[in-house]
Design an enzyme around this catalytic site. Sequence first.
Site, PDB file in Angstrom:
ATOM      1  N   ASP A 119      16.609  51.990  15.563  1.00 55.52           N
ATOM      2  CA  ASP A 119      14.854  51.210  16.404  1.00 55.52           C
ATOM      3  C   ASP A 119      14.039  51.912  15.663  1.00 55.52           C
ATOM      4  O   ASP A 119      14.322  53.729  14.838  1.00 55.52           O
ATOM      5  CB  ASP A 119      15.111  51.294  17.529  1.00 55.52           C
ATOM      6  N   ASP A 152      21.800  44.553  21.271  1.00 57.36           N
ATOM      7  CA  ASP A 152      22.334  45.281  21.117  1.00 57.36           C
ATOM      8  C   ASP A 152      21.403  45.545  22.763  1.00 57.36           C
ATOM      9  O   ASP A 152      20.511  44.924  23.384  1.00 57.36           O
ATOM     10  CB  ASP A 152      21.574  46.889  20.063  1.00 57.36           C
ATOM     11  N   CYS A 164      43.251  42.825  29.713  1.00 60.39           N
ATOM     12  CA  CYS A 164      42.359  44.507  28.474  1.00 60.39           C
ATOM     13  C   CYS A 164      43.724  45.452  27.966  1.00 60.39           C
ATOM     14  O   CYS A 164      43.968  45.813  28.813  1.00 60.39           O
ATOM     15  CB  CYS A 164      41.328  44.799  29.423  1.00 60.39           C
ATOM     16  N   CYS A 223      42.283  47.539  26.132  1.00 59.07           N
ATOM     17  CA  CYS A 223      41.495  48.831  26.159  1.00 59.07           C
ATOM     18  C   CYS A 223      42.946  50.119  26.862  1.00 59.07           C
ATOM     19  O   CYS A 223      43.704  50.179  27.522  1.00 59.07           O
ATOM     20  CB  CYS A 223      40.471  49.069  26.507  1.00 59.07           C
ATOM     21  N   CYS A 239      42.814  50.160  30.497  1.00 61.70           N
ATOM     22  CA  CYS A 239      43.623  49.462  31.183  1.00 61.70           C
ATOM     23  C   CYS A 239      44.966  49.445  30.855  1.00 61.70           C
ATOM     24  O   CYS A 239      45.808  49.403  31.540  1.00 61.70           O
ATOM     25  CB  CYS A 239      43.355  48.232  30.547  1.00 61.70           C
ATOM     26  N   HIS A 277      36.981  51.251  28.348  1.00 66.30           N
ATOM     27  CA  HIS A 277      36.773  50.282  28.443  1.00 66.30           C
ATOM     28  C   HIS A 277      36.250  48.976  28.213  1.00 66.30           C
ATOM     29  O   HIS A 277      35.784  48.053  28.025  1.00 66.30           O
ATOM     30  CB  HIS A 277      37.473  50.101  30.204  1.00 66.30           C
TER      31      HIS A 277
HETATM   32 ZN   LIG Z   1      40.135  47.953  29.068  1.00 70.07          ZN
END
Ligand SMILES: [Zn+2]
Lengths: 395, 356
Positions: free
Chosen positions: A97, A273, A311, A313, A316, A341
């Site tokens: 930015d 963003d 999920c 990730c 998880c 996550h």
């Molecule tokens: Zn997750």
Amino acid sequence: MSLRTPLVFNILAECGTTKARASKMILPHREIDTPVFMPVGTQGTLKGLLTEQLDNLGLQIMLANTYHLGIKPGVEVLKKAGGLHKFMNWNGALLTDSGGFQMVSLLKLAEITEQGVKFGSLNENKSEIVLTPEHSIEIQNAIGADIIMQLDDVVKTTSLDYIRIEEAMYRTTRWLDRCLQAHKRSNDQNIFPIVQGTLNRELRTTSAKAHMDRDVRGFAIGGLSGGESKDDFWKMVHLSTDILPKDKPRYLMGVGFAVDLVVCSALGVDMYDCVFPTRTARFGCALVMKGQLNLKQKVYKTDLNPIDKDCDCSTCKTYTRAYLHHIATIHTISCHLLTVHNVAFQLRLMKNIHESIKENKFVKFVENFMANLHPDKDYPSWVVDALETVGIELK
Amino acid sequence: MTVYKGTIAEFVGMKECISCLTVQDPADYTLPGHHIQDCIPLWTRHGKVMINAKSYMTLVDLFKPDMYYLLSDGDTNIASPAKRIKKAVQNTIKYHNECVDIHKNLNGVKNSFVMGAIAGGYDLNARKQCIEGVCQKDFVGGYLIDGLHNNGPEVELLQIGEISPVVEFVVNHIEPTKLRSIHGCWNPVVVLKLVQLGIDLFDTSYCYIVTERSCALTFVTDIDDKEEMFELNLRQPHFAEDFTPILTGCTCLTCSKYSRAYIHHLVTVQELLGPVLLTIHNVHHYMTFFNNIRKCIGNGTLNLLEEKVTKQFCTSENVVDSEKDVLLTDGHTESTELIENDTYRNNENSSVPISS
Ligand SMILES: [Zn+2]
Ligand SMILES: [Zn+2]
């Protein structure tokens, strides 16, 4: 240095109904699938995650804050390090930015003049400091992000002071020209102008058209997501994407709630963003399709499910809600695990948007998303109105 | 854990590691006192929790660690009065026997490796009494030399001369086939001396303590290593433009990808990644140290390594700074859930110099 332009924007597919498009944006450091969400790594790090973890999450681009990096580590260190990419060991793309918004929002004493954003130092021994368009670009050139932002004159979105809004809109264009003039790395960095004009249709139109006359490779839609009503918000997004050229990326600043991302993608926005996903992680909250879970709540104490069974990730796949509840209040590690996550959540949502546009199933995707979020079909009226404008009837 | 059917290692996402459950957290200062009949205090984030043999073993049974310590009263240090020492020994013997009896009826710990504890402060007679009280039955696989200190950062300042009489005495009076362990964030020089005295098992609280003061371990870990600083304080301003790794030649993720300048930046702006990167290096360095200790024992060069580390420690000016830091640090900075926290910290990181 290659002579290739530092930003190539290839539209891969357009939704037949809405204004949504799926594209590939080729930047010096990485190819980006859009629509894309960029998490915010303010000080050259994303909330404790290793860049190896970011790669594993499939993150392509993140945002860094010029104001913070200009103070620490500072321009000299960044130059000697060879730019922020090398300094922080991140090979993906970066966007910075201008630093102006941070100054206005963090420093109550900031004063805006034609020269730049001025503030008296908190330390009495030091003279006042001015962030000029030239200075902002100098810092951003040292940081070396793939996309950099012009310094803009920020007015509170809900301001009703027409004279001030108009002044800021025109000044933003004047500052754009100074930024383009000061830019020393047009071979490998792209300046995006920022469309201003708060909630005024005429001013916003004037701003967009003025910026379209400049030689730039993408546009930001600024001055929104600042406390205005959702009805005003979506109309300004819709107006802006109608005016801006189709063949260049459009970046809507400061937007990150899942429902906003879905609606604004339908309105033709390509980039977003927001600090929300990483900030909310710090408070023990995990994002799920239906909203967020506050893992500090007692109900999770004995909940042996992952945050989200769909999920994939690492959080998880490894931890139960009960474990995350246990550590949520005491350990920095919980912020770390929830950030993984939450970033994965945002990326998965954007990937679904991108893929569904490519497969010509975007309308169905939006309908399913909204139905899942509101099983009783009590959709917020702004969502219904916004989607109706681009041909989706929520019923 | 009552509803969770798995082990503590699974719960904390580290099922591929060996888990070891300790009574107190070696990295955190253990508040002395507050004993009541048959109970010892644990300082958790919810405040004081009194624990006795029965409630402790219930936890152990739920956690199902690969290895655990029997409950003991280690609340003694070099300044403890005779009365406290006597009580600590009585308690430890009592807990030991109670826990052993309970253990025999528990399912969750059937296959766990059990460690006893020897209490008794710095009083050799008390130590003898404790050994006689707990070593009668050949039940446990090894012993912790407990009650030397109250854990936390100040352990780093203890000198080998102060503790060696007790350590030697205990090592000589317990069966040589048993594993011997000592907890605490000992200075590496003291670690080497303790290894020479026959200690087998340490923990990684030293890495944690060093990371907490934004420092990186760079002491020599091998007799062929070039001498550098004993440790680096990454907060120091001269690292701002130092783009070299913490330790040239180190193969850890931090040193292979990140510079001193970047870590300096992270610790000065208090970003979470700073301690993450420091922990990766510090634990890696400490593991390398223990690998080399085992190697040196194998080829009879441990004395050389000890001389080299001691010499470096004594000549490194930076050590003085860090010791000052330790003195200035309030030991008890945060209360954490000790048992689980310990398991989390120890199961990957426990360092056994000699495979047993
Ligand atoms: Zn997750
Ligand atoms: Zn290293």
